[in-house]
Design a protein around this motif. Structure first.
Motif, PDB file in Angstrom:
ATOM      1  N   GLN A 265     -48.365 -27.843  91.573  1.00 41.18           N
ATOM      2  CA  GLN A 265     -48.636 -27.591  92.988  1.00 41.18           C
ATOM      3  C   GLN A 265     -47.668 -28.365  93.878  1.00 41.18           C
ATOM      4  OE1 GLN A 265     -52.727 -28.769  93.065  1.00 41.18           O
ATOM      5  NE2 GLN A 265     -53.495 -26.760  92.436  1.00 41.18           N
ATOM      6  N   PHE A 266     -47.325 -29.572  93.461  1.00 44.30           N
ATOM      7  CA  PHE A 266     -46.352 -30.386  94.192  1.00 44.30           C
ATOM      8  C   PHE A 266     -44.999 -29.677  94.261  1.00 44.30           C
ATOM      9  CE2 PHE A 266     -42.834 -33.409  93.499  1.00 44.30           C
ATOM     10  CZ  PHE A 266     -42.891 -34.160  94.673  1.00 44.30           C
ATOM     11  N   LEU A 267     -44.565 -29.079  93.158  1.00 42.75           N
ATOM     12  CA  LEU A 267     -43.283 -28.376  93.130  1.00 42.75           C
ATOM     13  C   LEU A 267     -43.316 -27.135  94.019  1.00 42.75           C
ATOM     14  CD1 LEU A 267     -42.521 -28.680  89.313  1.00 42.75           C
ATOM     15  CD2 LEU A 267     -41.368 -29.908  91.162  1.00 42.75           C
ATOM     16  N   VAL A 268     -44.427 -26.415  94.000  1.00 45.18           N
ATOM     17  CA  VAL A 268     -44.558 -25.243  94.883  1.00 45.18           C
ATOM     18  C   VAL A 268     -44.500 -25.686  96.340  1.00 45.18           C
ATOM     19  CG1 VAL A 268     -46.121 -23.407  95.632  1.00 45.18           C
ATOM     20  CG2 VAL A 268     -45.801 -23.858  93.195  1.00 45.18           C
TER      21      VAL A 268
ATOM     22  N   VAL B  52     -41.186 -25.864  85.032  1.00 43.28           N
ATOM     23  CA  VAL B  52     -40.787 -27.268  85.154  1.00 43.28           C
ATOM     24  C   VAL B  52     -41.961 -28.187  84.831  1.00 43.28           C
ATOM     25  CG1 VAL B  52     -39.962 -29.040  86.753  1.00 43.28           C
ATOM     26  CG2 VAL B  52     -38.959 -26.742  86.807  1.00 43.28           C
ATOM     27  N   ALA B  53     -43.150 -27.866  85.334  1.00 41.11           N
ATOM     28  CA  ALA B  53     -44.327 -28.699  85.078  1.00 41.11           C
ATOM     29  C   ALA B  53     -44.685 -28.709  83.603  1.00 41.11           C
ATOM     30  CB  ALA B  53     -45.506 -28.210  85.913  1.00 41.11           C
ATOM     31  N   HIS B  54     -44.502 -27.592  82.923  1.00 47.11           N
ATOM     32  CA  HIS B  54     -44.798 -27.537  81.487  1.00 47.11           C
ATOM     33  C   HIS B  54     -43.912 -28.526  80.720  1.00 47.11           C
ATOM     34  CE1 HIS B  54     -45.968 -25.975  77.587  1.00 47.11           C
ATOM     35  NE2 HIS B  54     -44.694 -25.865  77.281  1.00 47.11           N
ATOM     36  N   GLY B  55     -42.687 -28.730  81.201  1.00 48.56           N
ATOM     37  CA  GLY B  55     -41.808 -29.691  80.538  1.00 48.56           C
ATOM     38  C   GLY B  55     -42.356 -31.100  80.595  1.00 48.56           C
ATOM     39  N   VAL B  56     -43.028 -31.461  81.699  1.00 44.63           N
ATOM     40  CA  VAL B  56     -43.654 -32.773  81.800  1.00 44.63           C
ATOM     41  C   VAL B  56     -44.764 -32.896  80.765  1.00 44.63           C
ATOM     42  CG1 VAL B  56     -44.952 -34.326  83.305  1.00 44.63           C
ATOM     43  CG2 VAL B  56     -43.096 -32.941  84.257  1.00 44.63           C
ATOM     44  N   GLN B  57     -45.552 -31.851  80.613  1.00 43.26           N
ATOM     45  CA  GLN B  57     -46.652 -31.884  79.650  1.00 43.26           C
ATOM     46  C   GLN B  57     -46.130 -32.034  78.220  1.00 43.26           C
ATOM     47  OE1 GLN B  57     -48.360 -28.129  80.734  1.00 43.26           O
ATOM     48  NE2 GLN B  57     -49.771 -29.028  82.217  1.00 43.26           N
ATOM     49  N   SER B  58     -45.086 -31.284  77.863  1.00 50.45           N
ATOM     50  CA  SER B  58     -44.570 -31.349  76.495  1.00 50.45           C
ATOM     51  C   SER B  58     -43.948 -32.709  76.198  1.00 50.45           C
ATOM     52  CB  SER B  58     -43.562 -30.219  76.245  1.00 50.45           C
ATOM     53  OG  SER B  58     -42.457 -30.320  77.123  1.00 50.45           O
ATOM     54  N   THR B  59     -43.336 -33.323  77.214  1.00 49.09           N
ATOM     55  CA  THR B  59     -42.798 -34.673  77.026  1.00 49.09           C
ATOM     56  C   THR B  59     -43.919 -35.683  76.850  1.00 49.09           C
ATOM     57  OG1 THR B  59     -40.816 -34.160  78.324  1.00 49.09           O
ATOM     58  CG2 THR B  59     -41.375 -36.491  78.044  1.00 49.09           C
TER      59      THR B  59
ATOM     60  N   HIS C 227     -36.210 -29.897  82.608  1.00 52.40           N
ATOM     61  CA  HIS C 227     -36.326 -31.357  82.595  1.00 52.40           C
ATOM     62  C   HIS C 227     -35.525 -31.970  83.736  1.00 52.40           C
ATOM     63  CE1 HIS C 227     -36.655 -35.394  80.864  1.00 52.40           C
ATOM     64  NE2 HIS C 227     -35.365 -35.519  81.056  1.00 52.40           N
ATOM     65  N   GLU C 228     -34.321 -31.467  83.987  1.00 45.44           N
ATOM     66  CA  GLU C 228     -33.482 -32.024  85.038  1.00 45.44           C
ATOM     67  C   GLU C 228     -33.940 -31.603  86.430  1.00 45.44           C
ATOM     68  OE1 GLU C 228     -29.134 -32.220  83.013  1.00 45.44           O
ATOM     69  OE2 GLU C 228     -30.202 -30.326  82.799  1.00 45.44           O
ATOM     70  N   TRP C 229     -34.546 -30.415  86.523  1.00 45.85           N
ATOM     71  CA  TRP C 229     -34.993 -29.944  87.827  1.00 45.85           C
ATOM     72  C   TRP C 229     -36.040 -30.860  88.430  1.00 45.85           C
ATOM     73  CZ3 TRP C 229     -33.484 -27.753  91.818  1.00 45.85           C
ATOM     74  CH2 TRP C 229     -32.623 -26.650  91.795  1.00 45.85           C
ATOM     75  N   ARG C 230     -36.942 -31.377  87.626  1.00 49.22           N
ATOM     76  CA  ARG C 230     -37.996 -32.237  88.183  1.00 49.22           C
ATOM     77  C   ARG C 230     -37.397 -33.458  88.850  1.00 49.22           C
ATOM     78  NH1 ARG C 230     -40.566 -34.796  82.555  1.00 49.22           N
ATOM     79  NH2 ARG C 230     -39.487 -33.194  81.423  1.00 49.22           N
ATOM     80  N   PHE C 231     -36.326 -34.025  88.245  1.00 49.52           N
ATOM     81  CA  PHE C 231     -35.699 -35.214  88.805  1.00 49.52           C
ATOM     82  C   PHE C 231     -34.934 -34.883  90.085  1.00 49.52           C
ATOM     83  CE2 PHE C 231     -36.059 -36.262  84.229  1.00 49.52           C
ATOM     84  CZ  PHE C 231     -36.918 -37.342  84.358  1.00 49.52           C
ATOM     85  N   ALA C 232     -34.330 -33.702  90.133  1.00 48.20           N
ATOM     86  CA  ALA C 232     -33.614 -33.306  91.345  1.00 48.20           C
ATOM     87  C   ALA C 232     -34.567 -33.190  92.535  1.00 48.20           C
ATOM     88  CB  ALA C 232     -32.895 -31.976  91.111  1.00 48.20           C
ATOM     89  N   ILE C 233     -35.744 -32.594  92.302  1.00 46.25           N
ATOM     90  CA  ILE C 233     -36.700 -32.405  93.392  1.00 46.25           C
ATOM     91  C   ILE C 233     -37.227 -33.745  93.897  1.00 46.25           C
ATOM     92  CG2 ILE C 233     -39.013 -31.557  93.952  1.00 46.25           C
ATOM     93  CD1 ILE C 233     -36.932 -29.379  94.015  1.00 46.25           C
TER      94      ILE C 233
ATOM     95  N   MET D 112     -41.148 -20.775  88.585  1.00 41.14           N
ATOM     96  CA  MET D 112     -40.235 -21.881  88.292  1.00 41.14           C
ATOM     97  C   MET D 112     -41.002 -23.194  88.217  1.00 41.14           C
ATOM     98  SD  MET D 112     -36.789 -22.938  90.356  1.00 41.14           S
ATOM     99  CE  MET D 112     -35.598 -24.097  89.655  1.00 41.14           C
ATOM    100  N   ALA D 113     -41.939 -23.389  89.143  1.00 42.91           N
ATOM    101  CA  ALA D 113     -42.733 -24.619  89.148  1.00 42.91           C
ATOM    102  C   ALA D 113     -43.541 -24.752  87.869  1.00 42.91           C
ATOM    103  CB  ALA D 113     -43.655 -24.632  90.366  1.00 42.91           C
ATOM    104  N   ARG D 114     -44.087 -23.644  87.394  1.00 45.96           N
ATOM    105  CA  ARG D 114     -44.886 -23.670  86.166  1.00 45.96           C
ATOM    106  C   ARG D 114     -44.016 -24.079  84.977  1.00 45.96           C
ATOM    107  NH1 ARG D 114     -46.397 -18.776  86.477  1.00 45.96           N
ATOM    108  NH2 ARG D 114     -47.927 -19.290  88.069  1.00 45.96           N
TER     109      ARG D 114
END
Length: 332
Positions: free
Chosen positions: A127-130, A142-149, A297-303, A138-140
């Motif tokens: 929701q933060f990314l949206v 990127v967020a899934h990458g956080v969960q898998s990490t 993974h990189e998109w989350r850091f850019a945002i 796209m947000a879904r």
């Protein structure tokens, strides 16, 4: 074929263990410090099979048994530093596991960020990314990458003991002053041995790359301001060698601090220019970063880094935040 040693002696009594990561930033530097009756681990890596092999190879090379590990110290609880703390504890079978230490704030964040239920069910980051201007699809992703990490931080240590900035930490014959170094993570700690002019600098000051300074949903206010003020304070320290969490060792402490400060001043100017006509966080990030080959993974850091710079400019009165469901900013 060239064979890489499993660990490297970087200064007296301290070995660097380069742990593999499954990201574009593919190495995290962890450290083994010779202690009075064993070894202290500083930062741990991400719990993957190659990383487990890397620790086993380093232990074999130095003839370290699991019960020789006296304690595990975390500069902060980002997954590449925190992720193997519980696994290292689990290696000890016939003795109490080595205690894990971090700041109180980082211990709190570990319980928030790597809570298994949150990793499975939480949609806060999506929701933060949206709200930053990303499309829901796209947000879904990127967020899934956080969960898998996050899964790669299991098993977690049962307890994290608290270290306090300003206190002294003795490791072998070294006496480190514990320093609070916020910005990259709220409660990050770094460790200064004044006698040897040595700094264990975590992810606070890095060579070749700049630490990600992001405004995440769980971050305390003004991360960029706190980071830059910390850099100004740390400029006063005499440091002959700093041992960072990524990339090369640091031999020009003050010069590197000055480069980081100049980088963020330039980034702030670029960010301000990108908001001349008004822009969402996502649209601003497109102007700031070379995003052609970004992974999720990189998109989350850019945002989050873009938002940290926009928030800093807002606090300085140089941009205004527009009202609405999507975060957007406009230069004053």
């Amino acid at each position: 074929m060239h064979r890489t040693e499993p660990c490297t002696l970087v200064t007296e009594g301290i070995y660097q263990v380069r742990q593999p990561l499954p990201f574009a930033l593919n190495i995290v530097n962890c450290y083994l410090l010779r202690d009075s009756d064993g070894w202290t681990v500083v930062d741990t890596g991400l719990n993957t099979p190659p990383a487990r092999d890397a620790w086993k190879a380093a232990f074999d090379h130095l003839h370290i048994r699991p019960d020789d590990i006296r304690r595990i110290i975390l500069t902060h609880v980002h997954p590449d530093h925190y992720g193997m703390a519980g696994w290292l504890q689990s290696l000890v079978e016939d003795a109490p596991p080595p205690p894990v230490y971090a700041s109180a704030r980082e211990a709190e964040l570990a319980g928030i960020l790597w809570n298994p239920r949150r990793l499975q069910e939480d949609v806060v980051f999506e929701q933060f990314l949206v709200s930053s201007g990303m499309t829901p699809d796209m947000a879904r992703t990127v967020a899934h990458g956080v969960q898998s990490t996050g899964v790669l931080t299991l098993p977690h240590p049962a307890t994290i003991h608290t270290l306090v900035a300003g206190d002294t930490l003795e490791i072998g014959e070294r006496r480190f002053t514990i320093l609070h170094a916020p910005g990259h993570s709220d409660g990050q700690l770094i460790f200064y041995d004044a006698a040897d002019k040595l700094m264990l600098s975590g992810d606070h000051i890095l060579m070749k790359i700049t630490p990600n300074i992001g405004l995440w949903p769980d971050t305390e206010p003004d991360p960029l301001g706190r980071f830059m003020r910390s850099l100004h304070d740390l400029h006063a320290y005499e440091v002959r060698l700093a041992l960072p969490g990524h990339k090369a060792l640091i031999t020009d402490w003050r010069g590197r601090i000055e480069e980081l400060l100049a980088h963020h001043e330039a980034r702030l100017l670029h960010t301000l220019e990108a908001t001349a006509e008004g822009a969402t966080v996502y649209e601003t990030s497109l102007e700031i970063f070379e995003i052609g080959h970004f992974s999720p993974h990189e998109w989350r850091f850019a945002i989050v880094e873009t938002l940290a710079h926009l928030d800093y400019l807002r606090r300085e009165g140089k941009v205004t935040q527009d009202e609405g469901d999507v975060l957007s900013f406009r230069a004053v």
